[in-house]
Design a protein around this motif. Structure first.
Motif, PDB file in Angstrom:
ATOM      1  N   ASP A  25       0.870  -1.163   0.000  1.00 24.38           N
ATOM      2  CA  ASP A  25       0.000   0.000   0.000  1.00 24.38           C
ATOM      3  C   ASP A  25       0.912   1.219   0.000  1.00 24.38           C
ATOM      4  N   TYR A  26       0.804   2.076  -1.009  1.00 21.95           N
ATOM      5  CA  TYR A  26       1.650   3.262  -1.146  1.00 21.95           C
ATOM      6  C   TYR A  26       0.862   4.467  -0.636  1.00 21.95           C
ATOM      7  N   ARG A  27       1.064   4.803   0.624  1.00 17.89           N
ATOM      8  CA  ARG A  27       0.284   5.849   1.291  1.00 17.89           C
ATOM      9  C   ARG A  27       0.962   7.209   1.141  1.00 17.89           C
ATOM     10  N   VAL A  28       0.163   8.202   0.771  1.00 17.46           N
ATOM     11  CA  VAL A  28       0.645   9.564   0.564  1.00 17.46           C
ATOM     12  C   VAL A  28      -0.095  10.485   1.523  1.00 17.46           C
ATOM     13  N   HIS A  29       0.660  11.324   2.232  1.00 19.09           N
ATOM     14  CA  HIS A  29       0.081  12.315   3.142  1.00 19.09           C
ATOM     15  C   HIS A  29      -0.205  13.573   2.326  1.00 19.09           C
ATOM     16  N   VAL A  30      -1.463  13.764   1.952  1.00 25.11           N
ATOM     17  CA  VAL A  30      -1.805  14.919   1.123  1.00 25.11           C
ATOM     18  C   VAL A  30      -1.951  16.192   1.948  1.00 25.11           C
ATOM     19  N   ASP A  31      -2.230  16.060   3.229  1.00 30.42           N
ATOM     20  CA  ASP A  31      -2.169  17.181   4.173  1.00 30.42           C
ATOM     21  C   ASP A  31      -2.121  16.588   5.574  1.00 30.42           C
ATOM     22  N   VAL A  32      -2.178  17.435   6.575  1.00 31.51           N
ATOM     23  CA  VAL A  32      -2.000  16.987   7.955  1.00 31.51           C
ATOM     24  C   VAL A  32      -3.004  15.913   8.347  1.00 31.51           C
ATOM     25  N   ASP A  33      -4.235  16.046   7.874  1.00 32.34           N
ATOM     26  CA  ASP A  33      -5.303  15.143   8.292  1.00 32.34           C
ATOM     27  C   ASP A  33      -5.721  14.112   7.253  1.00 32.34           C
ATOM     28  N   ALA A  34      -5.100  14.128   6.086  1.00 31.84           N
ATOM     29  CA  ALA A  34      -5.591  13.251   5.017  1.00 31.84           C
ATOM     30  C   ALA A  34      -4.467  12.442   4.379  1.00 31.84           C
ATOM     31  N   PRO A  54      13.350  21.317  -9.263  1.00 28.00           N
ATOM     32  CA  PRO A  54      12.896  22.363  -8.337  1.00 28.00           C
ATOM     33  C   PRO A  54      11.411  22.693  -8.463  1.00 28.00           C
ATOM     34  N   GLN A  55      10.806  22.383  -9.600  1.00 30.28           N
ATOM     35  CA  GLN A  55       9.383  22.654  -9.804  1.00 30.28           C
ATOM     36  C   GLN A  55       8.495  21.604  -9.148  1.00 30.28           C
ATOM     37  N   ALA A  56       9.065  20.491  -8.767  1.00 27.40           N
ATOM     38  CA  ALA A  56       8.277  19.365  -8.264  1.00 27.40           C
ATOM     39  C   ALA A  56       7.696  19.647  -6.882  1.00 27.40           C
ATOM     40  N   GLN A  57       6.535  19.066  -6.663  1.00 30.86           N
ATOM     41  CA  GLN A  57       5.929  19.075  -5.339  1.00 30.86           C
ATOM     42  C   GLN A  57       6.240  17.724  -4.708  1.00 30.86           C
ATOM     43  N   VAL A  58       6.764  17.731  -3.488  1.00 33.47           N
ATOM     44  CA  VAL A  58       7.174  16.501  -2.812  1.00 33.47           C
ATOM     45  C   VAL A  58       6.331  16.330  -1.557  1.00 33.47           C
ATOM     46  N   LEU A  59       5.603  15.219  -1.501  1.00 36.03           N
ATOM     47  CA  LEU A  59       4.750  14.911  -0.362  1.00 36.03           C
ATOM     48  C   LEU A  59       5.306  13.699   0.381  1.00 36.03           C
ATOM     49  N   PRO A  60       5.210  13.688   1.701  1.00 35.40           N
ATOM     50  CA  PRO A  60       5.673  12.522   2.448  1.00 35.40           C
ATOM     51  C   PRO A  60       4.754  11.330   2.212  1.00 35.40           C
ATOM     52  N   GLY A  61       5.334  10.160   2.296  1.00 38.02           N
ATOM     53  CA  GLY A  61       4.558   8.940   2.138  1.00 38.02           C
ATOM     54  C   GLY A  61       5.217   7.791   2.872  1.00 38.02           C
ATOM     55  N   VAL A  62       4.567   6.655   2.809  1.00 45.06           N
ATOM     56  CA  VAL A  62       5.127   5.442   3.400  1.00 45.06           C
ATOM     57  C   VAL A  62       4.598   4.245   2.625  1.00 45.06           C
ATOM     58  N   GLY A  63       5.509   3.351   2.281  1.00 41.56           N
ATOM     59  CA  GLY A  63       5.117   2.086   1.688  1.00 41.56           C
ATOM     60  C   GLY A  63       4.846   1.101   2.813  1.00 41.56           C
ATOM     61  N   VAL A  64       3.690   0.433   2.759  1.00 41.74           N
ATOM     62  CA  VAL A  64       3.306  -0.485   3.830  1.00 41.74           C
ATOM     63  C   VAL A  64       2.971  -1.840   3.213  1.00 41.74           C
ATOM     64  N   GLN A  69      -4.287   1.025 -10.900  1.00 43.24           N
ATOM     65  CA  GLN A  69      -5.496   1.823 -10.716  1.00 43.24           C
ATOM     66  C   GLN A  69      -5.167   3.298 -10.936  1.00 43.24           C
ATOM     67  N   PRO A  70      -6.158   4.088 -11.350  1.00 45.33           N
ATOM     68  CA  PRO A  70      -5.924   5.536 -11.500  1.00 45.33           C
ATOM     69  C   PRO A  70      -5.518   6.161 -10.171  1.00 45.33           C
ATOM     70  N   LEU A  71      -4.830   7.290 -10.255  1.00 47.90           N
ATOM     71  CA  LEU A  71      -4.472   8.018  -9.041  1.00 47.90           C
ATOM     72  C   LEU A  71      -5.730   8.430  -8.291  1.00 47.90           C
ATOM     73  N   PRO A  72      -5.665   8.463  -6.970  1.00 45.97           N
ATOM     74  CA  PRO A  72      -6.798   8.989  -6.204  1.00 45.97           C
ATOM     75  C   PRO A  72      -7.075  10.446  -6.597  1.00 45.97           C
ATOM     76  N   ASP A  73      -8.324  10.859  -6.478  1.00 42.73           N
ATOM     77  CA  ASP A  73      -8.728  12.211  -6.876  1.00 42.73           C
ATOM     78  C   ASP A  73      -7.872  13.295  -6.227  1.00 42.73           C
ATOM     79  N   ALA A  74      -7.551  13.144  -4.949  1.00 42.42           N
ATOM     80  CA  ALA A  74      -6.772  14.175  -4.250  1.00 42.42           C
ATOM     81  C   ALA A  74      -5.410  14.388  -4.912  1.00 42.42           C
ATOM     82  N   LEU A  75      -4.784  13.331  -5.398  1.00 45.36           N
ATOM     83  CA  LEU A  75      -3.489  13.456  -6.084  1.00 45.36           C
ATOM     84  C   LEU A  75      -3.680  13.920  -7.525  1.00 45.36           C
ATOM     85  N   ARG A  76      -4.697  13.407  -8.181  1.00 44.16           N
ATOM     86  CA  ARG A  76      -4.958  13.794  -9.572  1.00 44.16           C
ATOM     87  C   ARG A  76      -5.153  15.302  -9.692  1.00 44.16           C
TER      88      ARG A  76
END
Length: 122
Positions: free
Chosen positions: A4-13, A72-82, A21-28
């Motif tokens: 499971d490739y989990r991405v922290h899109v913000d503090v609570d999500a 430098p243009q990239a957005q980098v979000l924390p994640g964890v592979g589980v 599968q397609p990317l989740p809407d929040a990432l898309r």
């Protein structure tokens, strides 16, 4: 797939990237265009050789610096592979990065695999 490739899109999500599968809407919605490259990548445990937590933290920090330098243009979000067996590995979900850059970083940090794509498709 076992991971499971989990991405922290913000503090609570968090959302999960799933192979085939397609990317989740929040990432898309974060993609700057339909041709934008993205990747879920780590610098931990090179060549699938377990490292200490401290070694993995240093490697992740170096990867973050390399991403800032090479994309430098990239957005980098924390994640964890589980994994289903309890394995976890700190990672980054990178938005707006070329697949060539990701491949170069994968080699530089001696990773055996990376999850990557273009646009919102699987």
């Amino acid at each position: 797939m076992q991971t499971d490739y989990r991405v922290h899109v913000d503090v609570d999500a968090r959302v999960s990237v799933r192979i085939g599968q397609p990317l989740p809407d929040a990432l898309r919605r974060m993609l700057p265009g339909v041709e934008a490259g993205w990747a879920f990548i780590t610098a931990c445990n090179p060549m699938a050789t377990p490292q200490t937590s401290a070694e993995n933290q240093v490697a992740q920090h170096r990867l973050r610096l390399e991403l800032e330098l090479r994309a430098p243009q990239a957005q980098v979000l924390p994640g964890v592979g589980v994994g289903r067996n309890g394995w976890q590995e700190p990672s980054f979900f990178v938005i707006d990065v070329s697949l060539e850059t990701i491949d170069a970083l994968m080699q530089r940090f001696h990773q055996l695999a990376v999850v990557r794509g273009v646009g919102d498709g699987p």
